[in-house]
Scaffold this motif. Structure first.
Motif, PDB file in Angstrom:
ATOM      1  N   SER A  86       0.896  -1.238  -0.069  1.00 38.66           N
ATOM      2  CA  SER A  86       0.057  -0.165  -0.016  1.00 38.66           C
ATOM      3  C   SER A  86       0.596   1.339  -0.216  1.00 38.66           C
ATOM      4  O   SER A  86       1.924   1.288   0.393  1.00 38.66           O
ATOM      5  CB  SER A  86      -1.016   0.122   1.226  1.00 38.66           C
ATOM      6  OG  SER A  86      -0.403   0.179   2.410  1.00 38.66           O
ATOM      7  N   PRO A  87       0.333   2.347  -0.609  1.00 37.58           N
ATOM      8  CA  PRO A  87       1.345   3.375  -0.703  1.00 37.58           C
ATOM      9  C   PRO A  87       1.418   4.152   0.832  1.00 37.58           C
ATOM     10  O   PRO A  87       0.743   4.136   1.656  1.00 37.58           O
ATOM     11  CB  PRO A  87       0.297   4.490  -1.553  1.00 37.58           C
ATOM     12  CG  PRO A  87      -0.604   3.807  -2.171  1.00 37.58           C
ATOM     13  CD  PRO A  87      -1.045   2.490  -1.213  1.00 37.58           C
ATOM     14  N   LEU A 134       6.299  12.954   0.510  1.00 41.28           N
ATOM     15  CA  LEU A 134       6.996  11.718  -0.101  1.00 41.28           C
ATOM     16  C   LEU A 134       5.828  10.708  -0.259  1.00 41.28           C
ATOM     17  O   LEU A 134       4.766  10.536   0.505  1.00 41.28           O
ATOM     18  CB  LEU A 134       8.142  11.111   0.793  1.00 41.28           C
ATOM     19  CG  LEU A 134       9.067  12.272   1.088  1.00 41.28           C
ATOM     20  CD1 LEU A 134      10.251  11.680   2.163  1.00 41.28           C
ATOM     21  CD2 LEU A 134       9.986  12.698   0.036  1.00 41.28           C
ATOM     22  N   ALA A 135       6.080   9.757  -1.200  1.00 43.39           N
ATOM     23  CA  ALA A 135       5.093   8.505  -1.479  1.00 43.39           C
ATOM     24  C   ALA A 135       5.948   7.413  -2.020  1.00 43.39           C
ATOM     25  O   ALA A 135       7.160   7.561  -2.751  1.00 43.39           O
ATOM     26  CB  ALA A 135       4.007   8.941  -2.341  1.00 43.39           C
ATOM     27  N   TRP A 138      -1.989  11.429  -1.923  1.00 44.55           N
ATOM     28  CA  TRP A 138      -1.741  12.622  -1.141  1.00 44.55           C
ATOM     29  C   TRP A 138      -3.027  13.336  -0.809  1.00 44.55           C
ATOM     30  O   TRP A 138      -3.149  14.051   0.107  1.00 44.55           O
ATOM     31  CB  TRP A 138      -0.850  13.726  -1.910  1.00 44.55           C
ATOM     32  CG  TRP A 138       0.783  13.087  -1.917  1.00 44.55           C
ATOM     33  CD1 TRP A 138       1.078  12.318  -0.954  1.00 44.55           C
ATOM     34  CD2 TRP A 138       1.619  13.341  -2.830  1.00 44.55           C
ATOM     35  NE1 TRP A 138       2.519  12.199  -1.258  1.00 44.55           N
ATOM     36  CE2 TRP A 138       2.921  12.876  -2.506  1.00 44.55           C
ATOM     37  CE3 TRP A 138       1.691  14.277  -3.967  1.00 44.55           C
ATOM     38  CZ2 TRP A 138       4.309  12.756  -2.935  1.00 44.55           C
ATOM     39  CZ3 TRP A 138       2.817  14.267  -4.975  1.00 44.55           C
ATOM     40  CH2 TRP A 138       4.013  13.807  -4.137  1.00 44.55           C
ATOM     41  N   ARG A 139      -3.854  13.365  -1.816  1.00 47.12           N
ATOM     42  CA  ARG A 139      -5.334  14.128  -1.448  1.00 47.12           C
ATOM     43  C   ARG A 139      -6.056  13.426  -0.418  1.00 47.12           C
ATOM     44  O   ARG A 139      -6.816  14.261   0.329  1.00 47.12           O
ATOM     45  CB  ARG A 139      -6.182  13.998  -2.951  1.00 47.12           C
ATOM     46  CG  ARG A 139      -5.491  15.024  -4.050  1.00 47.12           C
ATOM     47  CD  ARG A 139      -6.689  15.021  -4.977  1.00 47.12           C
ATOM     48  NE  ARG A 139      -6.770  13.821  -5.691  1.00 47.12           N
ATOM     49  CZ  ARG A 139      -7.832  13.477  -6.533  1.00 47.12           C
ATOM     50  NH1 ARG A 139      -8.206  14.467  -7.183  1.00 47.12           N
ATOM     51  NH2 ARG A 139      -8.057  12.419  -7.107  1.00 47.12           N
ATOM     52  N   ASN A 140      -6.002  12.293  -0.228  1.00 43.57           N
ATOM     53  CA  ASN A 140      -6.727  11.390   0.648  1.00 43.57           C
ATOM     54  C   ASN A 140      -5.778  11.432   2.057  1.00 43.57           C
ATOM     55  O   ASN A 140      -6.415  10.830   3.020  1.00 43.57           O
ATOM     56  CB  ASN A 140      -6.935   9.985   0.328  1.00 43.57           C
ATOM     57  CG  ASN A 140      -7.819   9.787  -0.873  1.00 43.57           C
ATOM     58  OD1 ASN A 140      -8.932  10.761  -0.813  1.00 43.57           O
ATOM     59  ND2 ASN A 140      -7.538   8.878  -1.804  1.00 43.57           N
ATOM     60  N   TRP A 144       8.623   1.915  -6.448  1.00 42.04           N
ATOM     61  CA  TRP A 144       8.487   3.369  -6.947  1.00 42.04           C
ATOM     62  C   TRP A 144       8.432   4.269  -5.645  1.00 42.04           C
ATOM     63  O   TRP A 144       7.827   3.967  -4.703  1.00 42.04           O
ATOM     64  CB  TRP A 144       6.874   3.131  -7.430  1.00 42.04           C
ATOM     65  CG  TRP A 144       6.598   2.270  -8.430  1.00 42.04           C
ATOM     66  CD1 TRP A 144       6.249   1.277  -8.710  1.00 42.04           C
ATOM     67  CD2 TRP A 144       6.935   2.782 -10.050  1.00 42.04           C
ATOM     68  NE1 TRP A 144       5.986   0.716  -9.902  1.00 42.04           N
ATOM     69  CE2 TRP A 144       6.450   1.489 -10.722  1.00 42.04           C
ATOM     70  CE3 TRP A 144       7.224   3.886 -10.484  1.00 42.04           C
ATOM     71  CZ2 TRP A 144       6.506   1.630 -12.091  1.00 42.04           C
ATOM     72  CZ3 TRP A 144       7.231   3.906 -11.970  1.00 42.04           C
ATOM     73  CH2 TRP A 144       6.803   2.914 -12.772  1.00 42.04           C
ATOM     74  N   TYR A 145       9.144   5.373  -5.950  1.00 43.66           N
ATOM     75  CA  TYR A 145       9.404   6.420  -4.992  1.00 43.66           C
ATOM     76  C   TYR A 145       9.232   7.821  -5.760  1.00 43.66           C
ATOM     77  O   TYR A 145       9.523   7.940  -6.520  1.00 43.66           O
ATOM     78  CB  TYR A 145      10.872   6.398  -4.418  1.00 43.66           C
ATOM     79  CG  TYR A 145      10.912   5.000  -3.682  1.00 43.66           C
ATOM     80  CD1 TYR A 145      10.820   5.063  -2.223  1.00 43.66           C
ATOM     81  CD2 TYR A 145      11.354   3.944  -4.401  1.00 43.66           C
ATOM     82  CE1 TYR A 145      11.023   3.713  -1.396  1.00 43.66           C
ATOM     83  CE2 TYR A 145      11.609   2.635  -3.726  1.00 43.66           C
ATOM     84  CZ  TYR A 145      11.424   2.548  -2.318  1.00 43.66           C
ATOM     85  OH  TYR A 145      11.588   1.615  -1.575  1.00 43.66           O
ATOM     86  N   TRP A 146       8.614   8.587  -4.849  1.00 50.72           N
ATOM     87  CA  TRP A 146       8.126   9.877  -5.417  1.00 50.72           C
ATOM     88  C   TRP A 146       8.536  10.982  -4.276  1.00 50.72           C
ATOM     89  O   TRP A 146       8.259  10.637  -3.143  1.00 50.72           O
ATOM     90  CB  TRP A 146       6.545  10.075  -5.739  1.00 50.72           C
ATOM     91  CG  TRP A 146       6.093   9.175  -6.614  1.00 50.72           C
ATOM     92  CD1 TRP A 146       5.751   7.840  -6.248  1.00 50.72           C
ATOM     93  CD2 TRP A 146       6.046   9.217  -8.202  1.00 50.72           C
ATOM     94  NE1 TRP A 146       5.589   7.246  -7.605  1.00 50.72           N
ATOM     95  CE2 TRP A 146       5.559   8.035  -8.582  1.00 50.72           C
ATOM     96  CE3 TRP A 146       6.173  10.190  -9.009  1.00 50.72           C
ATOM     97  CZ2 TRP A 146       5.139   7.853  -9.851  1.00 50.72           C
ATOM     98  CZ3 TRP A 146       6.055  10.230 -10.198  1.00 50.72           C
ATOM     99  CH2 TRP A 146       5.434   8.953 -10.616  1.00 50.72           C
ATOM    100  N   ALA A 147       9.092  12.409  -4.913  1.00 40.89           N
ATOM    101  CA  ALA A 147       9.195  13.468  -3.835  1.00 40.89           C
ATOM    102  C   ALA A 147       8.683  14.554  -4.535  1.00 40.89           C
ATOM    103  O   ALA A 147       8.916  14.939  -5.560  1.00 40.89           O
ATOM    104  CB  ALA A 147      10.688  13.513  -3.554  1.00 40.89           C
TER     105      ALA A 147
END
Length: 298
Positions: free
Chosen positions: A104-105, A241-242, A255-257, A287-290
């Motif tokens: 899960s994210p 971060l995600a 991010w919105r939730n 997967w990684y996001w910033a």
């Protein structure tokens, strides 16, 4: 039209006449003991039979093909029963293949007040993803040497390209989400973009999700190292971060939730952003996001 004579005027030969005479005598000798009517009929039948055999009785006249009904003896048609088609046995269903559940994210957020030395929001604890279930290999059936098929030569499989996060799409989605809520778009900052990309690759390469990077720096120290000094500029700075989300849509939705991340997305004090993304097949979340946010466009 041809015709033939039947020979009806031919005379009875002496041999047949002698036979007829003997037949009459035998019948006359039997008359005292037999009824006369049946004897007469038998005698007449015998005479006709002898005459027919001897060819003395005329045969029925032949006719031409005209006017003669010909009987057609059509053979009976025999319907062969349909041969039932063999039914192929249905394949035996094998054990279902278990797919490992995607983690899960997981999100991280941080925001800094202007002039503050540390983030205003404490980073949330990262939730480790559940390990993929280990599958036991199926037991192989023994194959005798005579029945074992020849192994086919494996075809070379070209390596699949490494997935690339769609960073530009995430920037477009963030600005679209802000526009839906009456806020202006965020300008792309080169310094914030470099910091965000480095952070994504550092998390993917080291398998972690935290606002503290592998060098022990927080988001403010990291931004300052890339030329965006939030303390010196006396401006707002934030970081989201995600991990575990494969697309830009999934990342924005996560991010919105989240109340903390959603507050950063819709904060009116931010005017600049930088987005980074990385993928690592062997890492925990792959997967990684910033997302780096700033109060000045630099």
């Amino acid at each position: 039209m041809d015709s033939e004579d039947n020979g009806s005027s031919a005379r009875i030969s002496p041999i047949w006449r002698l036979l007829l005479r003997n037949a009459r005598r035998r019948l006359h000798s039997l008359l005292p003991v037999l009824p006369r009517a049946p004897v007469a009929l038998a005698l007449a039948a015998l005479c006709v039979f002898l005459l027919v055999v001897s060819g003395q009785v005329p045969a029925p006249p032949r006719h031409s093909e005209t006017g003669v009904l010909q009987e057609l003896n059509a053979p009976f048609s025999t319907v062969e029963p349909a041969t039932p088609q063999p039914v192929a046995p249905s394949p035996t269903p094998g054990p279902p293949t278990l797919q490992p559940a995607a983690p899960s994210p997981t999100l991280e957020s941080a925001a800094a007040q202007p002039g503050a030395a540390s983030p205003a929001l404490e980073p949330a604890a990262a939730q480790p993803g559940a390990p993929s279930p280990a599958l036991e290999p199926a037991a192989a059936e023994p194959v005798t040497a005579s029945s074992a098929p020849e192994p086919a030569a494996p075809e070379p499989v070209p390596p699949s390209p490494t997935p690339v996060p769609d960073i530009s799409q995430l920037v477009t989605l963030i600005n679209g989400y802000r526009a839906e809520n009456g806020l202006g778009p965020l300008a792309t900052s080169p310094a914030l973009t470099q910091a965000a990309q480095w952070m994504s690759e550092d998390m993917a390469g080291n398998g972690y999700l935290s606002h503290t990077d592998s060098l022990g720096r927080g988001n403010l120290g990291r931004l300052a190292a890339f030329g965006y000094d939030c303390t010196a500029y006396n401006t707002w700075c934030g970081e989201s971060l995600a991990a575990g989300t494969a697309t830009a849509w999934e990342t924005l939705d996560a991010w919105r939730n989240s109340p903390a991340h959603n507050a950063l997305l819709l904060k009116a004090d931010f005017v600049a952003l930088g987005v980074g993304g990385a993928y690592n097949e062997g890492s925990t979340y792959r997967w990684y996001w910033a997302l780096e946010l700033g109060g000045q466009a630099r």
